[in-house]
Design an enzyme around this catalytic site. Structure first.
Site, mmCIF file in Angstrom:
data_model
loop_
_atom_site.group_PDB
_atom_site.id
_atom_site.type_symbol
_atom_site.label_atom_id
_atom_site.label_comp_id
_atom_site.label_asym_id
_atom_site.label_seq_id
_atom_site.Cartn_x
_atom_site.Cartn_y
_atom_site.Cartn_z
ATOM 1 N N LYS A 95 0.828 -1.205 0.000
ATOM 2 C CA LYS A 95 0.000 0.000 0.000
ATOM 3 C C LYS A 95 0.867 1.262 0.000
ATOM 4 C CE LYS A 95 -3.400 -2.625 -0.197
ATOM 5 N NZ LYS A 95 -3.928 -2.849 -1.571
ATOM 6 N N ARG A 137 2.727 12.808 -15.254
ATOM 7 C CA ARG A 137 2.143 12.713 -16.596
ATOM 8 C C ARG A 137 1.081 13.784 -16.836
ATOM 9 N NH1 ARG A 137 -0.474 7.421 -16.459
ATOM 10 N NH2 ARG A 137 -0.742 7.559 -18.723
ATOM 11 N N GLN A 143 -7.215 12.703 -12.672
ATOM 12 C CA GLN A 143 -7.255 11.417 -11.967
ATOM 13 C C GLN A 143 -7.070 11.575 -10.456
ATOM 14 O OE1 GLN A 143 -7.944 8.607 -13.535
ATOM 15 N NE2 GLN A 143 -7.835 9.428 -15.614
ATOM 16 N N HIS A 202 -8.640 6.762 -0.856
ATOM 17 C CA HIS A 202 -8.368 5.326 -0.837
ATOM 18 C C HIS A 202 -6.887 5.041 -0.609
ATOM 19 C CE1 HIS A 202 -8.896 1.158 -1.399
ATOM 20 N NE2 HIS A 202 -8.491 1.083 -2.659
ATOM 21 N N TYR A 252 -4.605 -4.871 -16.052
ATOM 22 C CA TYR A 252 -5.265 -3.920 -16.953
ATOM 23 C C TYR A 252 -4.366 -2.712 -17.208
ATOM 24 C CZ TYR A 252 -8.452 -0.352 -18.669
ATOM 25 O OH TYR A 252 -9.016 0.640 -19.429
ATOM 26 N N GLN A 290 -14.362 -4.298 -8.186
ATOM 27 C CA GLN A 290 -13.949 -3.570 -6.993
ATOM 28 C C GLN A 290 -15.132 -3.332 -6.058
ATOM 29 O OE1 GLN A 290 -12.136 -0.338 -9.253
ATOM 30 N NE2 GLN A 290 -10.137 -0.824 -8.393
#
Length: 264
Positions: A121, A134, A139, A147, A184, A208
């Site tokens: 984590k 980036r 995002q 989270h 993914y 999820q």
């Protein structure tokens, strides 16, 4: 003020003294101070990073992302195997499993994979830094930061106090989901030509969500049943799982159902 400082000192000493003695000497476990420091640096990076990158070109991290994501697939698969096999060999119960605080081979094996899960984590905070470098600032949502930022505390407490027992079920479910999730991302990092093979992103979000529903039911049962596992830990996990159900449900609606309604 002096009384408050004394109470904080007393509580801090309690935190240090009442942990699992087997894990106290492991990296980042004994005291909460290092993980609090990491969290503060994480928040500072989220605040300062986009400002620093504002007038700079996005950093090309294709090679790094490919290596990172597939390495996380490997680490997640290893942890999934260790959680599952150790629980199986130790005859763990799905309904009520106290922590084995002994130095037995299986007890230590479970504690070690719990530490790796906690440390993973910390590693996963890199996801956020990659977004910043980036210039993918869209995002950096509340869901993403909440989270990532809270999981390091949840699992620091897990390794510090309950390295095993009912905690294993969270590890099994989450590492399985993360094998698929990082697969993914790893495939997506290979380039645009992979997009036609990545139609299943929506189902990844569904997976999820299913994970959090399962954990809510599992932890809720354990919380209300008679079981020699700390109710305080069950209460935290239960509340956290419910919060993630709401946040991920909102994410799913906004990104899939909401967009579909607008198109219609």
């Amino acid at each position: 003020m002096a009384l408050l400082a004394q109470r904080i000192q007393t509580f801090y000493q309690w935190v240090l003294d009442n942990g699992d003695k087997r894990t106290d000497s492991w990296l980042l476990v004994y005291s909460p101070v290092p993980i609090i420091g990491i969290f503060i640096l994480y928040l500072l990076s989220i605040w300062a990073g986009p400002k620093i990158m504002k007038n700079r070109e996005p950093v090309n991290l294709k090679g790094v992302l490919i290596g990172y994501n597939f390495a996380m697939v490997g680490l997640s698969a290893y942890m999934f195997h260790e959680f599952l096999v150790t629980a199986w060999l130790a005859n763990y119960s799905l309904l009520c499993q106290p922590v084995d605080y002994s130095n037995s081979a299986l007890g230590m094996r479970m504690a070690k994979v719990c530490w790796w899960f906690f440390f993973s984590k910390v590693i996963e905070l890199s996801d956020t830094f990659f977004f910043i470098l980036r210039k993918k600032n869209s995002q950096l949502t509340f869901l993403h930061v909440y989270h990532h930022g809270t999981m390091i505390f949840n699992w620091w407490a897990g390794v510090k106090y309950v390295a095993g027992g009912q905690s294993f079920f969270i590890g099994v479910i989450n590492t399985f989901v993360h094998v698929i999730m990082y697969l993914y991302y790893g495939l997506a990092a290979l380039g645009p030509h992979m997009q036609r093979f990545l139609w299943w992103k929506r189902y990844l979000t569904s997976l999820q969500l299913i994970q959090f529903f399962i954990l809510t039911i599992h932890t809720g049962y354990n919380y209300f049943a008679e079981c020699d596992f700390p109710d305080s830990m069950n209460a935290v996990v239960l509340a956290y799982s419910i919060s993630l159900i709401f946040l991920f449900s909102n994410f799913y609606y906004q990104n899939y159902l909401g967009k579909k309604s607008k198109k219609t």
